[in-house]
Design an enzyme around this catalytic site. Structure first.
Site, PDB file in Angstrom:
ATOM      1  N   SER A  92     -46.015 -23.763  21.060  1.00 33.83           N
ATOM      2  CA  SER A  92     -45.502 -24.776  21.992  1.00 33.83           C
ATOM      3  C   SER A  92     -46.252 -24.742  23.320  1.00 33.83           C
ATOM      4  CB  SER A  92     -44.023 -24.540  22.275  1.00 33.83           C
ATOM      5  OG  SER A  92     -43.280 -24.572  21.083  1.00 33.83           O
TER       6      SER A  92
HETATM    7  N1  SAH Z   1     -42.237 -20.097  18.377  1.00 32.11           N
HETATM    8  C1  SAH Z   1     -43.584 -20.307  17.894  1.00 32.11           C
HETATM    9  C2  SAH Z   1     -43.870 -21.772  17.619  1.00 32.11           C
HETATM   10  C3  SAH Z   1     -43.555 -22.026  16.225  1.00 32.11           C
HETATM   11  S1  SAH Z   1     -43.925 -23.590  15.504  1.00 32.11           S
HETATM   12  C4  SAH Z   1     -44.620 -19.729  18.815  1.00 32.11           C
HETATM   13  O1  SAH Z   1     -44.272 -19.226  19.890  1.00 32.11           O
HETATM   14  O2  SAH Z   1     -45.798 -19.742  18.443  1.00 32.11           O
HETATM   15  C5  SAH Z   1     -42.561 -23.643  14.392  1.00 32.11           C
HETATM   16  C6  SAH Z   1     -42.588 -22.621  13.279  1.00 32.11           C
HETATM   17  O3  SAH Z   1     -41.383 -22.797  12.534  1.00 32.11           O
HETATM   18  C7  SAH Z   1     -43.733 -22.795  12.278  1.00 32.11           C
HETATM   19  O4  SAH Z   1     -44.473 -21.625  12.215  1.00 32.11           O
HETATM   20  C8  SAH Z   1     -43.009 -23.094  10.961  1.00 32.11           C
HETATM   21  O5  SAH Z   1     -43.644 -22.555   9.833  1.00 32.11           O
HETATM   22  C9  SAH Z   1     -41.647 -22.447  11.198  1.00 32.11           C
HETATM   23  N2  SAH Z   1     -40.555 -22.923  10.348  1.00 32.11           N
HETATM   24  C10 SAH Z   1     -40.317 -24.170   9.848  1.00 32.11           C
HETATM   25  N3  SAH Z   1     -39.184 -24.184   9.118  1.00 32.11           N
HETATM   26  C11 SAH Z   1     -38.691 -22.911   9.152  1.00 32.11           C
HETATM   27  C12 SAH Z   1     -37.544 -22.273   8.566  1.00 32.11           C
HETATM   28  N4  SAH Z   1     -36.668 -22.945   7.798  1.00 32.11           N
HETATM   29  N5  SAH Z   1     -37.349 -20.952   8.822  1.00 32.11           N
HETATM   30  C13 SAH Z   1     -38.220 -20.242   9.579  1.00 32.11           C
HETATM   31  N6  SAH Z   1     -39.326 -20.791  10.135  1.00 32.11           N
HETATM   32  C14 SAH Z   1     -39.557 -22.105   9.935  1.00 32.11           C
END
Ligand code: SAH
Length: 245
Positions: A92
């Site tokens: 993000s």
């Molecule tokens: N917080 C992260 C940004 C993550 S982007 C950072 O600081 O880099 C969102 C993430 O959510 C992605 O990696 C995606 O694979 C994950 N995601 C999507 N659906 C999910 C689920 N049901 N459970 C866990 N992770 C999930």
């Protein structure tokens, strides 16, 4: 940001990149270039937009965000945008990380659940604030990489599991805070159930690729209070078959 300053910023990034080369991920370097870029990020993107929470500002000023992005993008790590981290996922924008951390408002010794580990950066920011972080990632390669990055930087308060975060992490519930960094179409009931009394849940809600709202939930006397914060755009929350929630 004014356009002249924006151009100057891009040019200086380019010049710095040409002269320093791309730093290695496994080196322990957090050299002057990155420290200065991070301080500018805190001043111009975080504080200038009204984030005042002391522990959040301190965490954003200290966590080496460049170590959480793919090596070719390291010199771009402190720009005012989300960045690609592979597998069609993103880290993000710095301001969003700061704002969500401020809304979560967790302190030393509190327990936090994160859904969507991605790069591990948001988890590191919360750990820097003193929280014990339980983070779940559904894409195994991302979860494993985040684990390595976090361990390499010494973030022992973060525990990463591979799985579907829609279901929460019942073994460690209840949580003082829950932060979700992927967007479901509705607020998952298991997450509401795993929130401690007085706890906060920060979550983007809405259809994939369309208008989503950042929502803050509080559990007060066993009841959920809900407040919309502002519109956002996050990657969708998916189940293990790849279907959007
Ligand atoms: N917080 C992260 C940004 C993550 S982007 C950072 O600081 O880099 C969102 C993430 O959510 C992605 O990696 C995606 O694979 C994950 N995601 C999507 N659906 C999910 C689920 N049901 N459970 C866990 N992770 C999930």
């Amino acid at each position: 940001m004014n356009r002249g300053k924006g151009c100057l910023w891009m040019v200086s990034l380019l010049v710095a990149w040409l002269f320093t080369g791309v730093p290695t991920v496994d080196g322990q370097d957090d050299d002057l270039f990155f420290q200065q870029a991070r301080q500018k990020m805190v001043d111009r993107q975080i504080r200038a937009r009204g984030v005042r929470h002391q522990a959040v500002v301190e965490a954003m000023a200290n966590v080496p965000r460049h170590r959480f992005v793919p090596q070719p993008l390291q010199t771009m790590a402190y720009v005012d945008h989300p960045l690609l981290i592979g597998h069609e996922q993103t880290i993000s924008q710095p301001y969003i990380v700061a704002k969500m951390s401020e809304l979560l408002d967790v302190g030393p010794g509190q327990k936090v659940l994160e859904v969507g580990t991605g790069s591990g950066y948001q988890a590191a920011v919360l750990a820097h604030m003193g929280a014990d972080v339980y983070s779940i990632e559904i894409i195994p390669a991302l979860g494993q990489r985040a684990r390595k990055t976090l361990a390499g930087l010494g973030y022992r308060r973060v525990h990463v599991a591979i799985g579907d975060g829609y279901l929460g992490w019942p073994d460690h519930a209840p949580f003082d805070g829950i932060i979700v960094t992927c967007a479901p179409s509705h607020i998952p009931q298991p997450l509401q159930d795993q929130l401690a009394e007085g706890g906060r849940l920060v979550i983007p809600v809405g259809p994939a690729g369309k208008r989503q709202e950042l929502v803050l939930l509080r559990k007060v006397d066993g009841k959920i209070q809900k407040e919309k914060v502002f519109p956002v755009r996050f990657v969708p929350m998916k189940n293990e078959k790849g279907v959007n929630y």
